[in-house]
Design an enzyme around this catalytic site. Structure first.
Site, short mmCIF file in Angstrom:
data_model
loop_
_atom_site.label_atom_id
_atom_site.label_comp_id
_atom_site.label_asym_id
_atom_site.label_seq_id
_atom_site.Cartn_x
_atom_site.Cartn_y
_atom_site.Cartn_z
CD GLU A 1 23.42 30.13 60.95
OE1 GLU A 1 23.40 28.96 61.38
OE2 GLU A 1 24.26 30.52 60.10
CG HIS A 2 25.14 32.77 64.12
ND1 HIS A 2 25.55 32.11 62.97
CD2 HIS A 2 24.83 31.79 65.02
CE1 HIS A 2 25.48 30.80 63.17
NE2 HIS A 2 25.05 30.58 64.40
#
Length: 426
Positions: free
Chosen positions: A323-324
């Site tokens: 996601e990040h």
């Protein structure tokens, strides 16, 4: 506390294998909620709100009034309100760059082909709530919808036991341009927005939530569109020996404070850095709240993966599809072209994940659980639909007729062929 894994290895392969989001028991419970609301309507929404949130909601207070939103402004810190407005403006500017016009291209023989790009009519956005405050989620969902031109943006957020909505959530909703706000959460909110229980049904539902919300969105997909299926939050940090251990540790902890199912991963060619980060994690946890949550998430879901070099680190990152993705290396931009699977990429020591979560402008609604391989962050296109336009001239039609007839006959669709044949002049 955090497992140490060498790459490549069987342990690494096992760790990088993503877990499925499905939970059979929860899926059954969610299906029951959806069916009950589909059949019984808004009264079932009120009953579930009482059961799950402990709040009494009825026809009179289901929709949040403008007066309640006005009152919320008196309860928020002016500095926070100013920060919200600056963040909103950053989000708006970033998403305005994503706008694309419709197009129709005329050709010499009079044929016209094109594409109409238009906003959805009505969108529902889910914002986690109760006593908690997530104004950033309001901005990240509603601002792009309004940039896209969506005329009706509806927000659902669960009330506290006293029926109240956090004032920061309400203020953020008005600042973002939300048109209607309803006191409801969980799977029942998803059902109400999808089926039109107590409000006009929406065309699409966006926004993060717990597993009940996520599986409800999954089950109503097809009745309405959804943005994505969001799982627990995750961060992967690629770092070399130049990275400050304190920065890496802080960024680890910023993710695992969310949830015991959250995950943080450090990928580094430096064993010295790996050991230093472990020490920093322990030191910083001593002064941070939510220690039990962070310790559980670090133990159960997180890892330090030691690789040979930064090329191998990129390989690991692409397999994980986080996601990040943070890059804390001497030359972070040198890796950008090699990183192909991530929701958002944060480059350099002054781009920690909260910069993107709250303020910079890119959206923080990001694909999780490896779905960055095929999902994109929430964006203006999330709220658009595209319609093809075809206007053939007589000359182009007659030129193409034999080809179309051949293809229709190849597929055995005689009526298709006939629709062309009746137009051919004899």
């Amino acid at each position: 506390m955090v497992r140490l894994i060498t790459y490549p290895s069987i342990d690494a392969d096992n760790y990088l294998q993503k877990k499925t989001l499905d939970d059979a028991n929860v899926s059954v419970q969610v299906a029951q909620v959806l069916e009950t609301i589909r059949c019984r309507g808004v009264e079932a929404v009120f009953e579930y709100t009482k059961r799950f949130d402990g709040a009494t909601v009825n026809e009179a207070n289901f929709r949040v009034s403008e007066a309640e939103i006005d009152e919320a402004y008196s309860k928020v810190d002016p500095e926070v309100l100013a920060a919200l407005r600056r963040a909103r403006d950053n989000i708006r500017r970033y998403h305005e760059k994503q706008l694309r016009p419709s197009w129709i291209e005329p050709e010499a023989d009079g044929t016209m082909l094109g594409q109409l790009i238009r906003p959805l009519e009505r969108v529902g956005t889910y914002v986690p709530g109760g006593l908690a405050s997530y104004p950033s989620s309001v901005l990240m969902n509603a601002v792009p919808a309004k940039v896209a031109g969506v005329p009706q943006v509806v927000m659902a957020t669960p009330p506290g036991k006293d029926g109240s909505i956090n004032p920061y959530t309400l203020v953020a909703a008005r600042e973002a341009g939300v048109d209607e706000i309803y006191r409801m959460g969980g799977a029942q909110a998803v059902a109400a927005m999808a089926y039109g229980a107590g409000l006009k049904a929406v065309d699409k539902i966006t926004g993060p939530g717990n597993i009940y919300v996520t599986l409800a969105k999954k089950q109503v997909y097809g009745t309405v569109d959804i943005d994505m299926l969001a799982g627990p939050s995750e961060i992967l940090v690629i770092a070399d020996e130049t990275a400050p251990p304190a920065y890496v540790a802080a960024d680890f902890l910023s993710q695992v404070e969310h949830d015991v199912r959250a995950a943080a991963v450090l990928v580094t060619p430096s064993e010295i850095l790996a050991r230093a980060v472990e020490g920093e994690i322990q030191r910083q946890m001593d002064y941070l709240p939510r220690r039990e949550i962070m310790e559980q998430a670090l133990k159960d879901n997180s890892a330090v993966i030691v690789v040979k070099d930064l090329d191998e680190a990129c390989e690991v990152a692409n397999r994980y599809a986080p996601e990040h993705l943070e890059v804390l290396t001497k030359e972070p931009f040198a890796l950008l072209g090699k990183l192909t699977q991530a929701g958002a990429i944060f480059l350099g020591p002054y781009s920690p994940e909260p910069v993107g979560d709250y303020y910079a402008g890119p959206n923080h609604v990001l694909p999780t659980g490896g779905t960055a391989r095929f999902y994109s962050p929430l964006n203006v296109d999330t709220f658009m639909k595209k319609t093809s336009v075809i206007a053939y001239s007589k000359a182009r039609f007659e030129q193409a007729a034999d080809d179309i007839l051949a293809l229709a006959k190849c597929e055995g669709l005689d009526a298709h062929a006939n629709a062309v044949a009746v137009r051919i002049e004899k």
